[in-house]
Design an enzyme around this catalytic site. Structure first.
Site, short mmCIF file in Angstrom:
data_model
loop_
_atom_site.label_atom_id
_atom_site.label_comp_id
_atom_site.label_asym_id
_atom_site.label_seq_id
_atom_site.Cartn_x
_atom_site.Cartn_y
_atom_site.Cartn_z
N LYS A 1 0.70 -1.49 0.34
CA LYS A 1 -0.08 0.23 -0.13
C LYS A 1 0.75 1.44 -0.23
O LYS A 1 1.98 1.13 0.38
CB LYS A 1 -0.69 -0.11 1.32
CG LYS A 1 -1.91 0.85 1.18
CD LYS A 1 -3.78 -0.22 0.02
CE LYS A 1 -5.14 0.73 -0.14
NZ LYS A 1 -5.91 0.16 -0.28
N SER B 1 -14.09 -0.16 -11.85
CA SER B 1 -14.18 -1.40 -10.92
C SER B 1 -14.86 -1.96 -9.93
O SER B 1 -15.09 -2.44 -9.23
CB SER B 1 -12.69 -1.59 -10.05
OG SER B 1 -12.46 -0.60 -9.41
N THR C 1 -16.91 -5.66 -8.81
CA THR C 1 -16.99 -5.71 -7.15
C THR C 1 -17.94 -6.07 -7.10
O THR C 1 -18.57 -6.62 -6.43
CB THR C 1 -16.45 -4.05 -7.04
OG1 THR C 1 -14.95 -3.73 -6.59
CG2 THR C 1 -16.63 -4.59 -5.77
N LEU D 1 -25.70 3.41 -1.86
CA LEU D 1 -26.30 3.64 -3.20
C LEU D 1 -25.25 4.21 -4.34
O LEU D 1 -25.52 4.75 -5.07
CB LEU D 1 -27.66 3.88 -3.29
CG LEU D 1 -28.50 3.33 -2.44
CD1 LEU D 1 -29.97 3.79 -2.54
CD2 LEU D 1 -28.98 1.84 -3.41
N VAL E 1 -21.25 1.28 -6.08
CA VAL E 1 -21.06 -0.71 -6.02
C VAL E 1 -22.47 -0.51 -5.81
O VAL E 1 -23.37 -1.51 -6.09
CB VAL E 1 -19.98 -0.88 -4.75
CG1 VAL E 1 -20.32 -2.81 -4.89
CG2 VAL E 1 -18.30 -0.67 -5.22
N PHE F 1 -19.44 2.68 4.42
CA PHE F 1 -17.88 2.70 4.81
C PHE F 1 -17.84 1.78 5.48
O PHE F 1 -18.59 0.59 6.02
CB PHE F 1 -17.52 4.55 5.69
CG PHE F 1 -19.13 4.80 6.84
CD1 PHE F 1 -19.36 3.98 7.48
CD2 PHE F 1 -21.07 4.47 5.96
CE1 PHE F 1 -20.72 3.85 8.87
CE2 PHE F 1 -22.38 5.33 6.72
CZ PHE F 1 -21.20 4.20 7.99
N SER G 1 -20.34 -5.00 0.47
CA SER G 1 -19.20 -4.65 0.14
C SER G 1 -17.77 -3.66 0.72
O SER G 1 -17.00 -3.46 0.16
CB SER G 1 -19.48 -3.23 -1.69
OG SER G 1 -19.42 -2.11 -2.24
P1 NAD Z 1 -19.46 5.78 -3.01
O1 NAD Z 1 -18.47 6.45 -2.48
O2 NAD Z 1 -19.57 5.41 -4.55
O3 NAD Z 1 -20.54 5.45 -2.53
C1 NAD Z 1 -20.47 5.46 -1.22
C2 NAD Z 1 -22.96 5.66 -0.57
O4 NAD Z 1 -22.10 5.90 0.21
C3 NAD Z 1 -22.22 7.00 -1.34
O5 NAD Z 1 -23.33 7.30 -2.01
C4 NAD Z 1 -22.37 7.71 0.23
O6 NAD Z 1 -23.88 8.96 -0.09
C5 NAD Z 1 -22.76 7.04 0.80
N1 NAD Z 1 -23.22 7.32 2.37
C6 NAD Z 1 -21.85 7.74 3.21
N2 NAD Z 1 -22.53 7.74 3.99
C7 NAD Z 1 -23.67 6.79 4.28
C8 NAD Z 1 -24.07 6.47 5.30
N3 NAD Z 1 -24.38 7.19 6.47
N4 NAD Z 1 -25.42 6.40 4.85
C9 NAD Z 1 -25.99 5.44 3.70
N5 NAD Z 1 -25.10 6.26 2.83
C10 NAD Z 1 -24.14 6.67 3.03
O7 NAD Z 1 -18.53 4.43 -2.88
P2 NAD Z 1 -18.09 3.04 -3.66
O8 NAD Z 1 -17.28 2.62 -4.34
O9 NAD Z 1 -19.75 2.44 -4.02
O10 NAD Z 1 -18.11 1.73 -3.08
C11 NAD Z 1 -18.78 1.47 -1.21
C12 NAD Z 1 -17.41 1.22 -0.26
O11 NAD Z 1 -16.93 -0.48 -0.87
C13 NAD Z 1 -16.54 1.12 0.15
O12 NAD Z 1 -16.13 0.95 1.48
C14 NAD Z 1 -15.26 1.37 -0.30
O13 NAD Z 1 -14.05 1.42 -0.15
C15 NAD Z 1 -15.77 -0.17 -0.38
N6 NAD Z 1 -15.10 -0.94 -1.77
C16 NAD Z 1 -15.29 -0.27 -3.22
C17 NAD Z 1 -14.66 -1.05 -4.20
C18 NAD Z 1 -15.14 -0.22 -5.96
O14 NAD Z 1 -15.16 -1.23 -7.30
N7 NAD Z 1 -15.70 0.75 -5.87
C19 NAD Z 1 -13.33 -2.21 -3.56
C20 NAD Z 1 -13.85 -2.19 -2.89
C21 NAD Z 1 -14.68 -2.16 -1.96
#
Ligand code: NAD
Length: 380
Positions: free
Chosen positions: A90, A156, A160, A191, A194, A254, A274
């Site tokens: 990392k 990605s 996922t 939403l 992912v 999160f 996720s």
């Molecule tokens: P993103 O930022 O696109 O989506 C996160 C969503 O959560 C947003 O729509 C945000 O408004 C919402 N959110 C934030 N706080 C909130 C709350 N208190 N209540 C309800 N909703 C809330 O992120 P993402 O890429 O969709 O990733 C989501 C999770 O999956 C993260 O933890 C990320 O680390 C993990 N992840 C993502 C990937 C990837 O390929 N994008 C891969 C592995 C893990």
């Protein structure tokens, strides 16, 4: 001769102790561009280290070091579970992503990555995006997750989300004896990139979902999708998602969502989503097991994105990524099975399986040398 400890340099030994589980830790300091970064390589038993690069305004060097060491170790387990030929690493850049980014800073970071001679591959993480790494790519080939025009695999979140859907099938198989997605009720938190795709996939299968997001636009978008899909979507305020009666809680927002407070609110049979680092501590995973709640270890169910970036090194191929992402179904079933027969939590079982892979492969690698060009070095 070992190092002789001197009480006046105790703090240095605390630092050395922290890093002792890692193969290599590189501090990068380039006054010309303002780059201050740390690259941590935890374990390269399975291949060169792979892990994203975070950019954050850390309060201290120690905070940055703690973060990068912890995240690099996590990548070793994630790579072992996903069966990609990479180890754990990392990087963190100390700085504010809103104000401190420059092309020169990322070129400088690329030079440090290049200086590691192929021992470390990196890409986007919190605070960095694909465009930043286009600059790093001018200095090194050891960058993944770049735009498709530069040889990357694309968004990605697509693999996922697919991986999460396979993981939900495996979870249903254990809960209900069949892997259909339609019969269960899901409570989805988040939403975004992912979570939206997971919700969409479930609606297309005719499932009933509860959804929450702090963004009204995201909620509205999924409600619109539901109008023309066989499934049913209902909105829940964000603080009520934990106590919603459903079969599976799907955290996609999160980390740290399973903690002392939320664990008492849960009314589900399983948790599978996720979000990274869902358990506040590993003990929360043990507590879930005691309460009979099946937990899909996050680093396994969310590994579709990792599978895609690892695949880029062989020349991006979406079909191959999908085949490998499907394996999340079997990997999770195995974790659930091992946890059951071993009387362990699923997170303990998953960690144990990964440690076994590292141990076995570590021994096997002693039988030959890698003097020839390694298989993964296709882009060079
Ligand atoms: P993103 O930022 O696109 O989506 C996160 C969503 O959560 C947003 O729509 C945000 O408004 C919402 N959110 C934030 N706080 C909130 C709350 N208190 N209540 C309800 N909703 C809330 O992120 P993402 O890429 O969709 O990733 C989501 C999770 O999956 C993260 O933890 C990320 O680390 C993990 N992840 C993502 C990937 C990837 O390929 N994008 C891969 C592995 C893990």
């Amino acid at each position: 001769m070992g190092i002789v400890k001197d009480s006046s340099i105790t703090e240095d030994f605390v630092l050395l102790d922290k890093m002792s589980g890692h193969e290599q830790v590189v501090f990068c300091n380039d006054p010309a561009t303002g780059l201050q970064a740390i690259i941590a390589i935890h374990n390269t038993t399975l291949g060169p280290a792979l892990g994203g690069c975070r950019m954050r305004p850390y309060n201290s060097l120690e905070e940055a070091l703690d973060d990068v060491l912890r995240l690099a170790e996590g990548m070793t387990y994630k790579c072992a579970a996903a069966d990609v030929d990479f180890g754990g690493g990392k990087a963190v850049i100390i700085g504010d992503p809103k104000t401190d980014k420059t092309p020169e800073l990322f070129r400088s970071f690329g030079q440090y990555v290049e200086s590691l001679g192929g021992r470390f591959y990196t890409g986007t993480d919190m605070g960095t995006n694909m465009e930043d790494f286009v600059y790093a790519l001018k200095e090194t080939n050891n960058i993944v997750g770049v735009p498709e025009v530069y040889g990357g695999g694309g968004d990605s979140s697509v693999p996922t989300a697919k991986g999460v859907l396979y993981g939900l099938q495996a979870t249903n198989q254990v809960l209900f004896g069949n892997n259909s997605l339609s019969g269960a009720v899901y409570a989805i938190q988040g939403l975004g990139k992912v979570g939206f795709k997971v919700a969409e996939g479930l609606l297309e299968e005719g499932a009933e979902i509860y959804v929450t997001d702090i963004s009204d636009d995201h909620v509205r978008a999924i409600m619109k999708k539901a109008e023309s899909a066989p499934g049913i979507a209902r909105y829940v305020p964000s603080d009520e998602i934990y106590s919603r009666e459903a079969d599976i809680f799907v955290p996609c927002a999160f980390g740290g969502v399973i903690n002392d407070q939320t664990i008492n609110e849960l009314k589900v049979k399983a948790i599978a989503g996720s979000a990274n680092n869902q358990l506040q501590t590993e003990q929360h995973g043990v507590e879930l097991a005691k309460r009979g709640i099946l937990y899909a270890p996050d680093y396994i169910i969310n590994s579709g994105g990792l599978i895609q970036v690892a695949d880029e090194l062989y020349g991006a191929n979406k079909e191959r990524v999908l085949i490998k992402t499907k394996e999340i179904y079997n990997t999770l079933l195995n974790v659930y099975h091992q946890a059951k027969i071993g009387g362990q939590s699923t997170i303990e079982a998953a960690n144990h399986i990964c440690e076994k892979v590292l141990e076995t492969r570590g021994r096997r690698n002693n039988f030959y040398t890698r003097a020839v060009k390694p298989k993964w070095d296709i882009r060079n």
